[in-house]
Design a protein around this motif. Sequence first.
Motif, mmCIF file in Angstrom:
data_model
loop_
_atom_site.group_PDB
_atom_site.id
_atom_site.type_symbol
_atom_site.label_atom_id
_atom_site.label_comp_id
_atom_site.label_asym_id
_atom_site.label_seq_id
_atom_site.Cartn_x
_atom_site.Cartn_y
_atom_site.Cartn_z
ATOM 1 N N GLY A 40 43.933 -2.098 -19.268
ATOM 2 C CA GLY A 40 42.657 -2.539 -19.748
ATOM 3 C C GLY A 40 41.604 -1.439 -19.543
ATOM 4 N N HIS A 41 42.118 -0.201 -19.366
ATOM 5 C CA HIS A 41 41.098 0.879 -19.215
ATOM 6 C C HIS A 41 41.568 1.942 -19.980
ATOM 7 C CE1 HIS A 41 40.065 5.016 -17.659
ATOM 8 N NE2 HIS A 41 38.902 4.359 -17.669
ATOM 9 N N VAL A 42 40.704 2.923 -20.734
ATOM 10 C CA VAL A 42 41.140 4.129 -21.410
ATOM 11 C C VAL A 42 39.969 4.990 -21.260
ATOM 12 C CG1 VAL A 42 40.234 3.478 -23.651
ATOM 13 C CG2 VAL A 42 42.061 5.164 -23.507
ATOM 14 N N GLN A 43 40.372 6.317 -21.197
ATOM 15 C CA GLN A 43 39.242 7.320 -21.302
ATOM 16 C C GLN A 43 39.471 8.375 -22.315
ATOM 17 O OE1 GLN A 43 38.484 10.545 -18.027
ATOM 18 N NE2 GLN A 43 36.972 9.124 -17.659
ATOM 19 N N CYS A 44 38.507 8.498 -23.101
ATOM 20 C CA CYS A 44 38.767 9.769 -24.107
ATOM 21 C C CYS A 44 37.374 10.468 -24.069
ATOM 22 C CB CYS A 44 38.313 8.977 -25.687
ATOM 23 S SG CYS A 44 39.800 7.608 -25.822
ATOM 24 N N GLU A 45 37.759 11.708 -24.769
ATOM 25 C CA GLU A 45 36.709 12.776 -24.921
ATOM 26 C C GLU A 45 36.409 13.236 -26.279
ATOM 27 O OE1 GLU A 45 38.134 16.310 -22.529
ATOM 28 O OE2 GLU A 45 37.419 15.282 -20.549
ATOM 29 N N ILE A 107 34.182 9.334 -22.940
ATOM 30 C CA ILE A 107 34.003 7.949 -23.256
ATOM 31 C C ILE A 107 34.902 7.222 -22.234
ATOM 32 C CG2 ILE A 107 34.095 6.285 -25.050
ATOM 33 C CD1 ILE A 107 34.409 9.268 -26.604
ATOM 34 N N ASP A 108 34.268 6.242 -21.439
ATOM 35 C CA ASP A 108 35.154 5.573 -20.620
ATOM 36 C C ASP A 108 35.174 3.918 -20.752
ATOM 37 O OD1 ASP A 108 36.907 5.515 -18.134
ATOM 38 O OD2 ASP A 108 35.079 6.438 -16.778
ATOM 39 N N ALA A 109 36.094 3.253 -21.284
ATOM 40 C CA ALA A 109 36.159 1.974 -21.755
ATOM 41 C C ALA A 109 36.947 1.083 -20.800
ATOM 42 C CB ALA A 109 36.565 2.056 -23.278
ATOM 43 N N ASN A 127 28.038 13.104 -20.385
ATOM 44 C CA ASN A 127 28.156 14.477 -20.955
ATOM 45 C C ASN A 127 29.104 15.071 -19.783
ATOM 46 O OD1 ASN A 127 27.654 17.254 -21.027
ATOM 47 N ND2 ASN A 127 25.587 17.034 -21.950
ATOM 48 N N LYS A 128 30.126 15.714 -20.219
ATOM 49 C CA LYS A 128 31.120 16.212 -19.470
ATOM 50 C C LYS A 128 30.472 17.248 -18.628
ATOM 51 C CE LYS A 128 35.592 17.918 -19.247
ATOM 52 N NZ LYS A 128 36.966 18.284 -19.946
ATOM 53 N N LEU A 133 24.770 10.301 -17.569
ATOM 54 C CA LEU A 133 24.654 9.282 -18.419
ATOM 55 C C LEU A 133 24.052 9.012 -19.566
ATOM 56 C CD1 LEU A 133 26.417 6.454 -18.321
ATOM 57 C CD2 LEU A 133 24.187 5.401 -17.273
ATOM 58 N N ILE A 134 24.678 9.058 -21.015
ATOM 59 C CA ILE A 134 24.180 9.451 -22.039
ATOM 60 C C ILE A 134 23.893 7.702 -22.599
ATOM 61 C CG2 ILE A 134 24.689 10.209 -24.466
ATOM 62 C CD1 ILE A 134 24.518 12.315 -22.473
ATOM 63 N N ALA A 135 24.776 6.918 -22.739
ATOM 64 C CA ALA A 135 24.619 5.706 -23.237
ATOM 65 C C ALA A 135 25.750 4.651 -22.399
ATOM 66 C CB ALA A 135 25.118 5.653 -24.673
ATOM 67 N N THR A 136 25.263 3.287 -22.484
ATOM 68 C CA THR A 136 26.164 2.381 -22.249
ATOM 69 C C THR A 136 26.400 1.326 -23.192
ATOM 70 O OG1 THR A 136 24.384 0.980 -21.316
ATOM 71 C CG2 THR A 136 25.758 2.445 -19.849
#
Length: 144
Positions: A40-45, A107-109, A127-128, A133-136
């Motif tokens: 249920g989780h994924v992190q992308c860049e 991007i953390d979903a 922002n790495k 925090l840029i957005a939610t």
Amino acid sequence: MCASKNLFRTLQDFITLGQKTEKFNRIFQGIRVVSSRKPGHVQCELDIDEQHLNRNDTLHGGMLTALTDSVSTLALETNEKKPSKSASIELSVSFLKAIKKGETLIIDADTVRLGRTLAFLSVEFRNKQNNELIATGKHTKYIS
């Protein structure tokens, strides 16, 4: 760290396939799947490039909205009870801070709740370079 190497490879293959199309998903060129800590989780860049910018030379809000949709759907696909079909019924993004060309977006979903007919998903953009925090984003999908 990824939940499993097969899952990680499948997620990255899904992203890569979309990038090779002539359709809308080609805008995700350069996105990398970094991890999937749990089902249920994924992190992308994504390294912010010229093609992602608005007229103010910062990341376009439409790109963040599209990423909310696509990356949260990718997180949904990692659930043990994977839906066969899904369709967006609501999506919102709160824009908090700008990010510029040359910076990297994390991007953390997550799947917040997976019910019988609805999935509730959330996305956090950072922002790495400075972890700001840029957005939610919030995404609700009908599932079957």
